[in-house]
Structures are given as structure tokens and as C-alpha cells.
Design an enzyme around this catalytic site. Structure first.
Site, PDB file in Angstrom:
ATOM      1  N   ALA A  65       2.597 -11.411  -1.131  1.00 52.11           N
ATOM      2  CA  ALA A  65       3.882 -11.977  -0.721  1.00 52.11           C
ATOM      3  C   ALA A  65       3.884 -12.142   0.794  1.00 52.11           C
ATOM      4  O   ALA A  65       3.204 -11.399   1.509  1.00 52.11           O
ATOM      5  CB  ALA A  65       4.997 -11.040  -1.136  1.00 52.11           C
ATOM      6  N   GLY A 110       0.722  -9.938  -4.595  1.00 54.37           N
ATOM      7  CA  GLY A 110       1.093 -11.032  -5.499  1.00 54.37           C
ATOM      8  C   GLY A 110      -0.082 -11.943  -5.831  1.00 54.37           C
ATOM      9  O   GLY A 110      -0.099 -12.563  -6.896  1.00 54.37           O
ATOM     10  N   GLU A 113      -1.780 -10.170  -8.543  1.00 48.31           N
ATOM     11  CA  GLU A 113      -0.939 -10.269  -9.747  1.00 48.31           C
ATOM     12  C   GLU A 113      -1.046 -11.661 -10.379  1.00 48.31           C
ATOM     13  O   GLU A 113      -1.045 -11.794 -11.612  1.00 48.31           O
ATOM     14  CB  GLU A 113       0.515  -9.960  -9.387  1.00 48.31           C
ATOM     15  CG  GLU A 113       0.712  -8.488  -9.022  1.00 48.31           C
ATOM     16  CD  GLU A 113       2.088  -8.179  -8.480  1.00 48.31           C
ATOM     17  OE1 GLU A 113       2.634  -7.122  -8.797  1.00 48.31           O
ATOM     18  OE2 GLU A 113       2.632  -8.991  -7.692  1.00 48.31           O
ATOM     19  N   GLU A 133       0.839  -2.706  -1.896  1.00 46.44           N
ATOM     20  CA  GLU A 133       2.283  -2.610  -1.628  1.00 46.44           C
ATOM     21  C   GLU A 133       2.727  -1.214  -1.206  1.00 46.44           C
ATOM     22  O   GLU A 133       3.647  -1.056  -0.402  1.00 46.44           O
ATOM     23  CB  GLU A 133       3.078  -3.038  -2.884  1.00 46.44           C
ATOM     24  CG  GLU A 133       3.083  -4.534  -3.146  1.00 46.44           C
ATOM     25  CD  GLU A 133       1.887  -5.026  -3.950  1.00 46.44           C
ATOM     26  OE1 GLU A 133       0.908  -4.258  -4.113  1.00 46.44           O
ATOM     27  OE2 GLU A 133       1.922  -6.181  -4.406  1.00 46.44           O
TER      28      GLU A 133
HETATM   29  N1  COA Z   1       2.195 -12.208   4.581  1.00 44.60           N
HETATM   30  C1  COA Z   1       2.357 -12.878   5.719  1.00 44.60           C
HETATM   31  N2  COA Z   1       1.372 -13.180   6.576  1.00 44.60           N
HETATM   32  C2  COA Z   1       0.125 -12.769   6.234  1.00 44.60           C
HETATM   33  C3  COA Z   1      -0.123 -12.046   5.053  1.00 44.60           C
HETATM   34  C4  COA Z   1       0.970 -11.770   4.204  1.00 44.60           C
HETATM   35  N3  COA Z   1       0.841 -11.117   3.052  1.00 44.60           N
HETATM   36  N4  COA Z   1      -1.438 -11.757   4.993  1.00 44.60           N
HETATM   37  C5  COA Z   1      -1.998 -12.285   6.091  1.00 44.60           C
HETATM   38  N5  COA Z   1      -1.049 -12.913   6.838  1.00 44.60           N
HETATM   39  C6  COA Z   1      -1.221 -13.604   8.112  1.00 44.60           C
HETATM   40  C7  COA Z   1      -1.404 -12.641   9.276  1.00 44.60           C
HETATM   41  O1  COA Z   1      -0.160 -12.187   9.745  1.00 44.60           O
HETATM   42  C8  COA Z   1      -2.129 -13.525  10.258  1.00 44.60           C
HETATM   43  O2  COA Z   1      -1.198 -14.378  10.895  1.00 44.60           O
HETATM   44  P1  COA Z   1      -1.268 -14.592  12.510  1.00 44.60           P
HETATM   45  O3  COA Z   1      -2.572 -15.307  12.726  1.00 44.60           O
HETATM   46  O4  COA Z   1      -0.067 -15.437  12.799  1.00 44.60           O
HETATM   47  O5  COA Z   1      -1.245 -13.229  13.094  1.00 44.60           O
HETATM   48  C9  COA Z   1      -3.014 -14.399   9.372  1.00 44.60           C
HETATM   49  O6  COA Z   1      -2.429 -14.353   8.076  1.00 44.60           O
HETATM   50  C10 COA Z   1      -4.444 -13.893   9.253  1.00 44.60           C
HETATM   51  O7  COA Z   1      -4.382 -12.551   8.837  1.00 44.60           O
HETATM   52  P2  COA Z   1      -5.104 -11.346   9.624  1.00 44.60           P
HETATM   53  O8  COA Z   1      -4.413 -10.073   9.257  1.00 44.60           O
HETATM   54  O9  COA Z   1      -5.203 -11.660  11.062  1.00 44.60           O
HETATM   55  O10 COA Z   1      -6.552 -11.431   8.950  1.00 44.60           O
HETATM   56  P3  COA Z   1      -7.581 -10.243   8.742  1.00 44.60           P
HETATM   57  O11 COA Z   1      -8.819 -10.889   8.252  1.00 44.60           O
HETATM   58  O12 COA Z   1      -7.650  -9.375   9.944  1.00 44.60           O
HETATM   59  O13 COA Z   1      -6.945  -9.325   7.578  1.00 44.60           O
HETATM   60  C11 COA Z   1      -5.895  -8.940   5.415  1.00 44.60           C
HETATM   61  C12 COA Z   1      -6.788  -9.865   6.289  1.00 44.60           C
HETATM   62  C13 COA Z   1      -5.653  -9.652   4.108  1.00 44.60           C
HETATM   63  C14 COA Z   1      -6.626  -7.618   5.160  1.00 44.60           C
HETATM   64  C15 COA Z   1      -4.560  -8.658   6.159  1.00 44.60           C
HETATM   65  O14 COA Z   1      -4.018  -9.903   6.579  1.00 44.60           O
HETATM   66  C16 COA Z   1      -3.528  -7.975   5.293  1.00 44.60           C
HETATM   67  O15 COA Z   1      -3.603  -6.777   5.091  1.00 44.60           O
HETATM   68  N6  COA Z   1      -2.531  -8.726   4.795  1.00 44.60           N
HETATM   69  C17 COA Z   1      -1.444  -8.179   4.040  1.00 44.60           C
HETATM   70  C18 COA Z   1      -1.849  -7.866   2.618  1.00 44.60           C
HETATM   71  C19 COA Z   1      -0.719  -7.219   1.833  1.00 44.60           C
HETATM   72  O16 COA Z   1      -0.256  -6.143   2.145  1.00 44.60           O
HETATM   73  N7  COA Z   1      -0.271  -7.913   0.771  1.00 44.60           N
HETATM   74  C20 COA Z   1       0.759  -7.432  -0.101  1.00 44.60           C
HETATM   75  C21 COA Z   1       2.085  -7.889   0.355  1.00 44.60           C
HETATM   76  S1  COA Z   1       3.390  -7.278  -0.668  1.00 44.60           S
END
Ligand code: COA
Length: 259
Positions: A65, A110, A113, A133
Site C-alpha cells: 500500500a 498488498g 497479497e 505491515e
Molecule cells: N508506499 C509508498 N512509497 C513507497 C513504498 C510504499 N509502500 N515503497 C517504496 N516507496 C517509494 C519510496 O518512498 C521511494 O520514494 P522516493 O524516491 O520519493 O524516496 C521509492 O519508492 C523507492 O523506494 P526506496 O525505499 O528508496 O527503495 P529501496 O530499494 O531502498 O527499498 C523497499 C525498497 C521495498 C525495501 C522499501 O521501499 C520498503 O520497505 N517499502 C515499503 C514496503 C512496505 O512496508 N510495504 C507494506 C505497506 S503496508
């Protein structure tokens, strides 16, 4: 169809929907859910479409999400959002055609999921899965606690959801969460190969099998077997059953019409 956040195309009986928000690793927001819903309606109503492929890009299937939206949410916003997520996941699951999740990169929250809601998962060796989450102080709400548990069992589901750690494609494959594991270079080709195979199967029998398998979660074995028997017999009223058996006896490939 006015689609803002996904790409959608159809070719030779195979529909493909690709989430297209690469700047946020295909994070899912309300617009994505609306677009997916429109696509699912189209797939359901187009008899030419035999199978749906759900995919992201090379970096992410979907990283969950959109957390930026969550920050300002109260309980009612959260309820409205997750209601839409569940409706969409259920719509994927209930689609009377096979769905294939083709996963490269992150399939988190998500995104994971959504992959679970599909019938079959094919993952590239660079894919990562997880329901993180818990690390945000919440729980999976898009069916993760239910579908993951059914797929991997209670003990493993608790481990994955409580710890909220990301795991790789090989681990997902060992868990039985992924059906096919391929190299990143081969993902497109292998996805197409499986989608093509599925598109040549008898649509009525596929839909019936899918319904019966889903039913098995909710009814006792005797009711399930009763339904299976009735559906088995019903399929003998179809042209596809006649074609399938005649083709076998004539030593040729069957051509199914979905009737
Ligand atoms: N929602 C919103 N933005 C997200 C996102 C999410 N779930 N996942 C990644 N992004 C965005 C980041 O904020 C970043 O944006 P920015 O460039 O404006 O800062 C961009 O996508 C790239 O992500 P980044 O975190 O810089 O890449 P990474 O390779 O270092 O890490 C992940 C990748 C997937 C490990 C990390 O982005 C992450 O943990 N995301 C959240 C995952 C999560 O908790 N999902 C469940 C949500 S309920």
C-alpha cells in the site's frame, strides 16, 4: 477505458495488466484499485480473453500500500481503503478465468497479497516477498492473514506475519508460495508460455475447477464431493467435453470453445 495507473493489453487470448507507478515501486493507492477493478470487469466480460497475467515491472511487482497516504488516515479512512483492497482481491480471486501473477522484484504487503489472490505465481529469482505491515504497527488487511495462512499453514503464517521479514524467491518457492521459479531474464518468456498453455484449456472446465477448489475451504468434505459430482456430470453437457474426448480418440489436439 481511462486507466491512470496501470497498463493493460490483450493479445491472442491473454490479457495482461501491469501496475505502472515505478517511481514508488508500484505502491498501491485508490487509483490503482479503481483501475484494477475496471480491468477485471473487462477481462470477465470479454469471451476472447482466456487468462489474465498480473505483473509489475523489473524492479517491483508492487511494494504494498502507498504508505504516504496512510500517514494521515483515521480508522474510517483505513476502513474505506482496505474495503476497496479486499473487494479488488476478491474480484481477482473470483474471476472465472485463470490468473497468473508474474513477479519480479518486490512483492510486499498488498503486492504480496495481490500475488496470493492470483491462481498461480511465477517468480523471477530476483523477487522478494513479505508482509512487513507489523513493522508499521498494523497487520496485513488485504487478505494476507487469511490467504497466506491457507497457503502455508498457521505456524509459518504466524512466523512471516509476526516477524514481517522480507524473504527471497527461493524461500517463497520452498514454502509453496510460488509455483514456478525462473531466472529474471526468462520471466517474460516463461510467463507467456504458461499463459498460452492455460489459454488453450477448456474455459468452462477451468472455471468449474476453480470454483470447486475455492469451495473446498468453506464446506465439509461430503458437501464438497457432492458439488464435485454434480459439476463433473454437468460438464458432460458441454461441447468442450465432446471435443476433448473426440480429439483424444482421434489422436489430435482439442480445440475448445468454452461452450
Ligand atoms: N508506499 C509508498 N512509497 C513507497 C513504498 C510504499 N509502500 N515503497 C517504496 N516507496 C517509494 C519510496 O518512498 C521511494 O520514494 P522516493 O524516491 O520519493 O524516496 C521509492 O519508492 C523507492 O523506494 P526506496 O525505499 O528508496 O527503495 P529501496 O530499494 O531502498 O527499498 C523497499 C525498497 C521495498 C525495501 C522499501 O521501499 C520498503 O520497505 N517499502 C515499503 C514496503 C512496505 O512496508 N510495504 C507494506 C505497506 S503496508
Amino acid at each position: 477505458m481511462d486507466l491512470k495507473t496501470v497498463l493493460y493489453w490483450k493479445d491472442d487470448g491473454i490479457a495482461t495488466v501491469q501496475i505502472n507507478r515505478p517511481e514508488v515501486l508500484n505502491a498501491i493507492n485508490e487509483d490503482v484499485l479503481i483501475d484494477l477493478s475496471l480491468v477485471l470487469d473487462d477481462v470477465a466480460s470479454d469471451p476472447q480473453v482466456k487468462v489474465l497475467v498480473v505483473q509489475g515491472d523489473g524492479n517491483a511487482f508492487a511494494a504494498g500500500a502507498d504508505i504516504k497516504n496512510f500517514v494521515s488516515y483515521g480508522p474510517q479512512d483505513a476502513h474505506n481503503y482496505i474495503y476497496q483492497v479486499q473487494v479488488t482481491m476478491n474480484k481477482i480471486m473470483a474471476l472465472g478465468k485463470p490468473t497468473l501473477a508474474s513477479i519480479a522484484g518486490y512483492a510486499l504487503g498488498g503486492g504480496c497479497e495481490m500475488a496470493l489472490a492470483c491462481d498461480i505465481r511465477i517468480a523471477a529469482d530476483n523477487a522478494f516477498f513479505g508482509l512487513p505491515e507489523i513493522n508499521l504497527g498494523i497487520v496485513p488487511g488485504g487478505s494476507g492473514t487469511q490467504r497466506l495462512t491457507r497457503m502455508v499453514g498457521e505456524g509459518k503464517a504466524k512466523e512471516l506475519i509476526f516477524l514481517g521479514e522480507v524473504f527471497n524467491a527461493q524461500q517463497a518457492f520452498q514454502l509453496g508460495l510460488v509455483n514456478f521459479l525462473v531466472s529474471a531474464e526468462e520471466l517474460k518468456e516463461q510467463t507467456l508460455k504458461i499463459a498460452k498453455k492455460l489459454s488453450k484449456k477448456p474455459p468452462l472446465a477451468i472455471r468449474t475447477a476453480k470454483e470447486l477448489i475455492h469451495l473446498s475451504y468453506d464446506v465439509d468434505i461430503y458437501t464438497g464431493l457432492m458439488m464435485e459430482k454434480e459439476k463433473f456430470a454437468f460438464l458432460f453437457s458441454s461441447d468442450d467435453q465432446k471435443e476433448g474426448m473426440t480429439a483424444f480418440l482421434e489422436g489430435r489436439k482439442a480445440v475448445f470453445k468454452g461452450k
